[in-house]
Design an enzyme around this catalytic site. Structure first.
Site, short mmCIF file in Angstrom:
data_model
loop_
_atom_site.label_atom_id
_atom_site.label_comp_id
_atom_site.label_asym_id
_atom_site.label_seq_id
_atom_site.Cartn_x
_atom_site.Cartn_y
_atom_site.Cartn_z
N CYS A 1 21.84 38.53 7.57
CA CYS A 1 21.54 39.81 8.24
C CYS A 1 20.12 39.90 8.75
O CYS A 1 19.84 40.58 9.73
CB CYS A 1 21.70 40.99 7.29
SG CYS A 1 23.27 41.15 6.49
N HIS B 1 30.55 44.44 7.46
CA HIS B 1 30.21 43.57 8.60
C HIS B 1 30.82 42.20 8.35
O HIS B 1 30.85 41.72 7.21
CB HIS B 1 28.68 43.38 8.72
CG HIS B 1 27.96 44.45 9.48
ND1 HIS B 1 26.67 44.84 9.18
CD2 HIS B 1 28.32 45.20 10.56
CE1 HIS B 1 26.28 45.78 10.03
NE2 HIS B 1 27.26 46.02 10.87
N1 ARG Z 1 21.99 49.13 6.10
C1 ARG Z 1 22.45 48.29 7.15
C2 ARG Z 1 23.75 48.84 7.70
O1 ARG Z 1 24.53 49.35 6.95
C3 ARG Z 1 22.65 46.90 6.66
C4 ARG Z 1 23.02 45.94 7.75
C5 ARG Z 1 23.14 44.55 7.27
N2 ARG Z 1 23.36 43.67 8.34
C6 ARG Z 1 24.37 42.82 8.46
N3 ARG Z 1 24.40 42.05 9.50
N4 ARG Z 1 25.37 42.79 7.59
O2 ARG Z 1 24.01 48.81 8.89
#
Ligand code: ARG
Length: 301
Positions: A281, A185
């Site tokens: 996040c 991300h």
């Molecule tokens: N386990 C989640 C995923 O893989 C974690 C998300 C983390 N969020 C972020 N905005 N980076 O989607």
């Protein structure tokens, strides 16, 4: 301290979701190992919920009102509200998800935004056109100084979502390809700061992406996170005024930020990295504004 400073200005509004059902029960990024979670699930659940509480508390102290999405059993990643939507100027563009494991979150977030609209917190709620993935502010981070959205694509969100974001918010969108699966991300590897700097990890981007970041932010504004910090998700930071909230940060990187006038606060939320997440996040700014109208609050004197 910050109480006096923030009382005279508008308080920020941040969306969070309590980790009542948070766990690592599937694998959709390289951080996630359900067996490791299972081995220690009681301890990890207790610790993450305590840490989440400290994060909410620190944000309140720094001048934010925390709005809550009710947690839902079977949706462990709902805690990562950064992924709920892209928000600017009272408009929310509700997220769609790449992996079936998270697709059930879209209607939950939609309902939460409808409720916020009914209370006058948001003005407009928009949905993505069918077939396009956009994992919210997690992949579409806003630069409050340049009025630009930086969109990460290649892992989760579709590059084609850029046109939808531009249409919805009337803001420029700069898409950057994410090339390292650990930094799946955008918010794991790029954090535009309120003073105009980019806190980022160059290894997460290709040459063209690095070029664009350097050109748009300018050499003086580049704060390169050492790999060790990228690996502990220090780039996934919440910047409130001159305060920066993270799970953990090396002395080296902390020094670079302090030199520029920022204050770094660590909160005990490292267990969320077992899911690939950290401070940013777990939050979503609901009152983001374009045209520098954020700045009075973002950079209080
Ligand atoms: N386990 C989640 C995923 O893989 C974690 C998300 C983390 N969020 C972020 N905005 N980076 O989607």
């Amino acid at each position: 301290m910050s109480e006096d400073r923030t009382r005279s200005t508008r308080r920020a509004r941040i969306l969070m979701c309590a980790p009542d059902h948070f766990e690592v029960s599937y694998t959709i990024n390289p951080w996630m190992h359900p067996d490791r979670w299972q081995n220690e699930s009681d301890v990890l659940a207790a610790r993450s919920s305590q840490g989440w509480g400290s994060l909410a508390e620190v944000l309140r102290t720094l001048g934010a009102d925390v709005e809550l999405v009710p947690p839902v059993p079977g949706l462990p990643d709902l805690v990562f509200t950064a992924n709920a939507a892209v928000i600017l100027d009272g408009k929310a563009l509700v997220a769609t998800f790449r992996h079936p494991e998270r697709q059930g979150e879209t209607p939950v977030f939609r309902q939460a935004f409808d409720a916020l609209k009914a209370r006058g917190v948001l003005d407009e709620i928009h949905d993505m056109p069918p077939g396009l993935v956009l994992e919210g502010a997690g992949d579409c981070v806003f630069d409050p100084v340049r009025d630009v959205f930086w969109l990460g694509y290649g892992q989760r969100s579709d590059k084609e979502s850029a046109a939808v974001i531009e249409r919805t918010f009337g803001c420029e969108v700069v898409p950057l390809r994410l090339v390292d699966p650990r930094f799946y991300h955008m918010d794991t590897c790029l954090c535009p700061l309120n003073g105009g700097e980019a806190l980022y990890f160059p290894g997460a981007f290709d040459a063209a992406g690095n070029d664009l970041i350097a050109r748009r932010f300018g050499a003086d504004n580049l704060i390169v996170a050492p790999e060790a910090d990228a690996r502990t998700l220090s780039v996934n930071a919440v910047n409130v005024g001159r305060d920066i909230v993270v799970a953990t940060m090396s002395a080296v990187l902390r020094g670079m930020l302090e030199e520029r006038g920022y204050r770094v606060h660590e909160v005990p939320i490292t267990d969320f990295s077992l899911s690939g997440g950290s401070a940013f996040c777990l939050t979503l700014k609901l009152d983001r504004k374009s045209g520098g109208r954020d700045i009075a609050w973002e950079m209080p004197l």
